[in-house]
Enzyme design. Structure first.
Site, mmCIF file in Angstrom:
data_model
loop_
_atom_site.group_PDB
_atom_site.id
_atom_site.type_symbol
_atom_site.label_atom_id
_atom_site.label_comp_id
_atom_site.label_asym_id
_atom_site.label_seq_id
_atom_site.Cartn_x
_atom_site.Cartn_y
_atom_site.Cartn_z
ATOM 1 N N ASP A 1 0.728 -1.083 0.000
ATOM 2 C CA ASP A 1 0.055 0.245 0.136
ATOM 3 C C ASP A 1 0.776 0.719 0.010
ATOM 4 O O ASP A 1 1.979 1.466 0.302
ATOM 5 C CB ASP A 1 -1.060 0.064 0.965
ATOM 6 N N LYS B 1 0.423 12.880 -18.491
ATOM 7 C CA LYS B 1 0.204 13.517 -18.627
ATOM 8 C C LYS B 1 -1.798 13.497 -17.879
ATOM 9 O O LYS B 1 -2.215 11.578 -18.009
ATOM 10 C CB LYS B 1 -0.995 14.617 -20.107
ATOM 11 N N HIS C 1 3.472 12.283 -24.630
ATOM 12 C CA HIS C 1 3.614 11.754 -25.672
ATOM 13 C C HIS C 1 3.632 11.729 -27.180
ATOM 14 O O HIS C 1 4.510 11.807 -27.995
ATOM 15 C CB HIS C 1 2.848 10.167 -25.479
ATOM 16 N N LYS D 1 6.507 11.505 -30.311
ATOM 17 C CA LYS D 1 6.561 10.878 -31.912
ATOM 18 C C LYS D 1 7.702 11.458 -33.195
ATOM 19 O O LYS D 1 7.704 12.687 -32.845
ATOM 20 C CB LYS D 1 5.414 11.392 -32.149
ATOM 21 N N GLU E 1 -10.650 11.287 -34.348
ATOM 22 C CA GLU E 1 -10.533 9.423 -33.902
ATOM 23 C C GLU E 1 -11.619 9.248 -34.487
ATOM 24 O O GLU E 1 -12.474 9.482 -33.225
ATOM 25 C CB GLU E 1 -9.910 8.897 -31.902
ATOM 26 N N HIS F 1 -1.203 17.640 -25.788
ATOM 27 C CA HIS F 1 -0.635 17.803 -27.175
ATOM 28 C C HIS F 1 -0.686 18.269 -28.710
ATOM 29 O O HIS F 1 0.048 18.640 -29.001
ATOM 30 C CB HIS F 1 -1.518 15.847 -27.674
HETATM 31 C C1 BG6 Z 1 -4.057 10.636 -24.478
HETATM 32 C C2 BG6 Z 1 -5.593 10.599 -25.118
HETATM 33 O O1 BG6 Z 1 -3.206 11.307 -24.106
HETATM 34 O O2 BG6 Z 1 -3.777 10.595 -26.502
HETATM 35 C C3 BG6 Z 1 -6.396 9.665 -25.717
HETATM 36 O O3 BG6 Z 1 -5.802 10.117 -23.636
HETATM 37 C C4 BG6 Z 1 -6.342 9.677 -27.183
HETATM 38 O O4 BG6 Z 1 -7.920 9.877 -25.686
HETATM 39 C C5 BG6 Z 1 -4.685 9.772 -27.648
HETATM 40 O O5 BG6 Z 1 -7.015 8.686 -27.809
HETATM 41 C C6 BG6 Z 1 -4.461 9.729 -28.419
HETATM 42 O O6 BG6 Z 1 -2.395 9.452 -28.723
HETATM 43 P P1 BG6 Z 1 -2.096 8.382 -30.025
HETATM 44 O O7 BG6 Z 1 -0.765 8.525 -29.832
HETATM 45 O O8 BG6 Z 1 -3.492 8.085 -30.393
HETATM 46 O O9 BG6 Z 1 -3.201 9.669 -31.386
#
Ligand code: BG6
Length: 470
Positions: A85, A138, A168, A172, A206, A230
């Protein structure tokens, strides 16, 4: 002087979703490439054994990219599980023992932000933070005030220079190529400003919905989930000035200057939507007003970009999945050729995903007597080569202590300052049909002058395509 390399990798939330989808595959890839050789300690609250964690790691790599038997065996040999924990000092004591002689551990908090406080305090109290770094995921807070609170928590145990905030998108390949393309070429800079650019569009669409993450999504919505981080990071790379040198802080300083110049959004700059059916998802309130779509008109009030709108659009359940940047240039100042249809203005099109390519849309003369043209596209597509996943790259950078591609706290706060005024119920949410481009209201952001670029439109022809009469 380069930062010291970490000598142990510890991830909290070892049995969780992020570890499963991203961390194990990234570790296997780093081991396979010979870039990673240190103890790996997985920490989680669930009771379990190292054997069980190895089994989960195997399933993870099999499902996410494939098993590399040799690298996986090395991963297993280094992996240990510590359960306990996060409120319990004994768990941190076990971790301290597992760390053995390691002096520069890297802690990865793959856990909800609500648990950071316990973990930061536990690490500090058990004497595990000296020489250490921490990686956090994040979202960095839910607004400006909570972002500051979260940071205060992390600072209980770590100095700013040891905090690595992962976005992330910054790992890329195609996003890094934006930075490279802008500053490794000389032809772009003279036109990359308000004199030649009409507007920019950055789109993250998406086709999927919230995919079982309803509970998480209810806490965020599209603006917090992908736009404030992002897409703003992509804006910063597009809009920044050249860094003074290749030191990490030079890049982060220039991005910070962009965030600081972003004009705070007003409700009139934003359209929110929610796809029909969202309220029926698991973990979603039946009367939820959380947006699954956001469209934003953003201005950067500085010398380079004054008056140039940046249009950002992101949403779930749209007609397709694609991330791209579409930069429209101004039309030539005069119509020299007597064409009925002068066609589209020139553009730069950065396809970031799934297609990765940069194209420049121009007009060229169609062969024959009349001075008539057609639109063609000059393409710069990447050669295939060894690709690193975003997590592989960012983990390696964090292990090496290179913060260039991580979000700095001042930028995070500056980005919240921009979106704070339009969070929550400040903007009405319109329902849209799944499989459409979101609510029609999003078009009004253009004030009747143009509209959203449809990623399906290939308005320009590749130069080598067979010519047909225009
Ligand atoms: C994430 C979000 O940070 O990024 C998701 O929480 C989203 O909701 C995703 O789908 C998109 O990332 P990528 O790399 O698939 O474009």
């Amino acid at each position: 002087m380069p930062a010291p390399h970490a000598d142990a990798f510890v991830f909290f939330g070892a049995t969780g979703d992020l570890a499963y989808r991203k961390i194990f595959p990234a570790l296997q890839a780093l081991i396979a490439s010979g870039r990673f050789d240190m103890p790996i300690i997985g920490v989680a609250r669930r009771d379990g054994s190292t054997e069980q964690l190895r089994a989960r790691a195997r399933e993870s790599v099999e499902k996410n990219g494939g098993l590399n038997p040799d690298a996986f065996a090395r991963l297993c040999a280094r992996l240990r599980y510590v359960s306990g924990d996060y409120h319990d000092a004994a768990a941190f004591e076990r971790l301290r023992q597992a760390l053995g002689s390691a002096e520069k551990p890297l802690y990865y908090l793959a856990i909800p932000p609500g648990e950071f406080d316990r973990v930061a305090r536990g690490l500090a109290a058990s004497g595990c933070v000296k020489g250490a770094r921490v990686v956090v995921e994040k979202p960095f807070g839910r607004d400006l005030s909570s972002a500051r609170g979260l940071n205060r928590t992390l600072r209980l145990a770590f100095p700013e220079s040891a905090i690595f905030r992962i976005d992330h998108y910054l790992g890329k390949e195609a996003v890094l190529n934006l930075l490279y393309f802008r500053f490794a070429n000389s032809f772009l800079e003279p036109i990359w400003n308000r004199h030649y650019i009409e507007r920019l569009q950055i789109v993250l669409c998406e086709s999927s919905g919230v995919e079982g993450r309803g509970r998480f999504y209810e806490e965020v919505g599209a603006i917090r989930d992908v736009i404030q981080n992002h897409l703003f990071q992509v804006v910063a790379l597009l809009a920044m000035d050249a860094p003074a040198d290749s030191e990490p802080e030079a890049l982060r300083d220039e991005k910070m200057r962009v965030f600081r110049a972003m004009r705070p959004l007003t409700p009139g700059d934003v359209v929110k939507g929610q796809f029909r059916g969202y309220r029926g998802e698991d973990g979603v309130a039946p009367d939820s007003s959380v947006e699954t779509f956001g469209a934003v008109r953003l201005y950067i009030d500085n010398w380079r970009w004054a008056g140039v709108p940046f249009y950002l659009r992101a949403g779930k359940k749209l007609p397709l999945s694609a991330t791209e940047v579409f930069v429209e240039l101004k039309r030539p100042p005069q119509r020299v050729f007597d064409e009925v249809d002068p066609g589209q203005p020139n553009h730069f099109h950065f396809h970031l995903s799934p297609k990765v390519c940069i194209s420049l849309g121009v007009r060229a003369k169609f062969p024959g007597e009349p001075m008539l043209g057609r639109e063609v596209e000059l393409l710069a597509c990447p050669v295939s080569g060894e690709q690193m996943s975003e997590y592989e790259r960012l983990l390696l950078d964090a292990l090496r202590g290179d913060p260039s591609l991580f979000a700095r706290q001042d930028s995070v706060e500056a980005a919240w300052r921009v979106v704070d005024p339009i969070l929550g119920d400040a903007v009405q949410v319109h329902e849209y049909e799944p499989g459409t481009w979101g609510p029609a209201e999003a078009d009004r952001l253009f004030g009747g002058r143009g509209g959203w670029h449809d990623p399906r439109d290939e308005v320009f022809h590749a130069l080598d395509q067979g010519d047909a009469e225009p």
